[in-house]
Design a protein around this motif. Sequence first.
Motif, mmCIF file in Angstrom:
data_model
loop_
_atom_site.group_PDB
_atom_site.id
_atom_site.type_symbol
_atom_site.label_atom_id
_atom_site.label_comp_id
_atom_site.label_asym_id
_atom_site.label_seq_id
_atom_site.Cartn_x
_atom_site.Cartn_y
_atom_site.Cartn_z
ATOM 1 N N ALA A 1 2.144 3.709 -3.461
ATOM 2 C CA ALA A 1 1.513 4.929 -3.983
ATOM 3 C C ALA A 1 2.171 6.192 -3.437
ATOM 4 O O ALA A 1 1.929 7.287 -3.947
ATOM 5 N N HIS A 2 3.004 6.036 -2.423
ATOM 6 C CA HIS A 2 3.621 7.203 -1.776
ATOM 7 C C HIS A 2 5.144 7.205 -1.976
ATOM 8 O O HIS A 2 5.870 7.742 -1.150
ATOM 9 N N ASN B 1 0.825 -1.215 0.000
ATOM 10 C CA ASN B 1 0.000 0.000 0.000
ATOM 11 C C ASN B 1 0.859 1.265 0.000
ATOM 12 O O ASN B 1 0.379 2.343 -0.371
ATOM 13 N N ALA C 1 1.809 3.697 4.916
ATOM 14 C CA ALA C 1 1.028 4.348 3.863
ATOM 15 C C ALA C 1 0.062 5.371 4.465
ATOM 16 O O ALA C 1 -0.115 6.473 3.925
ATOM 17 N N GLU C 2 -0.558 5.023 5.587
ATOM 18 C CA GLU C 2 -1.495 5.952 6.231
ATOM 19 C C GLU C 2 -0.779 7.191 6.760
ATOM 20 O O GLU C 2 -1.303 8.315 6.667
ATOM 21 N N GLU D 1 6.050 17.697 1.101
ATOM 22 C CA GLU D 1 5.495 18.097 -0.198
ATOM 23 C C GLU D 1 6.420 19.025 -0.974
ATOM 24 O O GLU D 1 6.289 19.181 -2.196
ATOM 25 N N ASN E 1 1.212 13.997 3.964
ATOM 26 C CA ASN E 1 1.583 14.337 2.578
ATOM 27 C C ASN E 1 3.090 14.123 2.348
ATOM 28 O O ASN E 1 3.799 15.016 1.878
ATOM 29 N N CYS F 1 2.013 8.454 5.507
ATOM 30 C CA CYS F 1 2.393 9.262 4.341
ATOM 31 C C CYS F 1 1.198 10.065 3.836
ATOM 32 O O CYS F 1 1.340 11.244 3.462
ATOM 33 N N HIS F 2 0.031 9.440 3.828
ATOM 34 C CA HIS F 2 -1.179 10.133 3.388
ATOM 35 C C HIS F 2 -1.530 11.263 4.361
ATOM 36 O O HIS F 2 -1.864 12.380 3.941
ATOM 37 N N ARG F 3 -1.439 10.991 5.647
ATOM 38 C CA ARG F 3 -1.813 11.985 6.656
ATOM 39 C C ARG F 3 -0.924 13.219 6.570
ATOM 40 O O ARG F 3 -1.409 14.353 6.690
ATOM 41 N N THR G 1 6.372 11.543 0.900
ATOM 42 C CA THR G 1 6.749 10.524 -0.073
ATOM 43 C C THR G 1 8.059 9.876 0.381
ATOM 44 O O THR G 1 8.876 10.491 1.077
#
Length: 418
Positions: A53-54, A50, A122-123, A96, A129, A125-127, A131
């Motif tokens: 994607a990051h 997962n 993954a969570e 970012e 932003n 990285c999403h939280r 990579t």
Amino acid sequence: MDIRPAATLVLTKDTAEGPKILLLQRTWDAVFMPGYFVFPGGSVDDQEKNGRAHTIGQADTEISQTMAMDEGGADYMLAAVRECFEEAGILLAVDEKGAALTQDHPIHSDREALFKGELTLAELCHRYNLTIPLDRLGYLGHWVTPPGPPRRFDTRFFIAVAPEGQRASHDGNETIDHVWLSPAEALEDHRSGRRLLGLPTIGTLRILAEFGTTEALMRYVHANPPEPYPNKPWPAVKKDRTTMLEPGAPAYDEAVKLDPEGAGSTHADIVPGKPVEVAAGVIRLTAPNPGMMTGPGTNTYVLGHKRFTVLDPGPDDATHIERILELTGGAIDQVVVTHTHQDHSPATVALKARTGCRVYGQPAPEGPAQDQTFSPDVEPVNGDLIVTEAGTLKALYTPGHASNHLCYLLLEQELLFS
């Protein structure tokens, strides 16, 4: 026993004294390697995919090709990054704006949640932003735990330069201490008994010790990925039947080396009296003296093509001695002995009498297990060279198994007779 996929991340940084690497001490309560100093790492989880994607840098296809895998190479890298954050508190990620994270980034407050499995990489990285720059990791090595330990791992080793703005800190659970050391310092600590290091760690440190800067090290690693590690069963013959050898089995490496096409032409066990060409101009002939200390029998090696050097002629066994003479046609110029235990050197007397060969080795020390009949013409010391038709043997003084023990390195073929 299942072999678990695992990943390790070697963190390095430049200092005034040269590159240093981060080592963590495992808890003494650990089932596997308690108290050992290791690089950050652990098992690859199903959720690693997962995180793809990051990531930025190479895609999984390209990474997997470098690692000789069908797919999933990026997951090993992501596992190495995750484990490093959990165990050492350093996260190889960028924000970012493409900037490396610093110690005051709020993600550090979620380190324990990641460790407990309450959040995934993954969570996170999403939280925030973030990579993961996979192109900053170099593929350094591949180690598979041999049979025997309570757990076995198929581990990929990676290396990256530590971000300057983050501090290492052990987690207090799986790891109880951390230290930055030069590779040479770590190896010396191990030799002196100050730190416990496993074989993969020692092998990795020896590679790292060759470089004076992290730039030179990373340039080398990116340009020289390790050779693919055999990871599939290999056919061999055992008791006149074909059997499949698993990676790590005692005969596996020899079967792959001698039968690279996997035709099943090699033996899974050592058969006394049966000569086996293990390398160009190197034949192994096993004596018929099986036992608790000798296994299937003492290995004698015959080096040469027309004129021969016999290494460890074995016990004073008439059948074995005649077999050596048959293989060589009696054209023996030299006998070289590693040590004088009764199963390794007594046949020297008969070979000397039959061929007039020159004898190399250290005299026997006192003791009932020693061959007092052994009388060398030349007593090699550490670093001495002995020329054979198969190449040059370099003597390495290695006391321990016996006080007069020598190993011999066949330089051209990088074979060690130990």
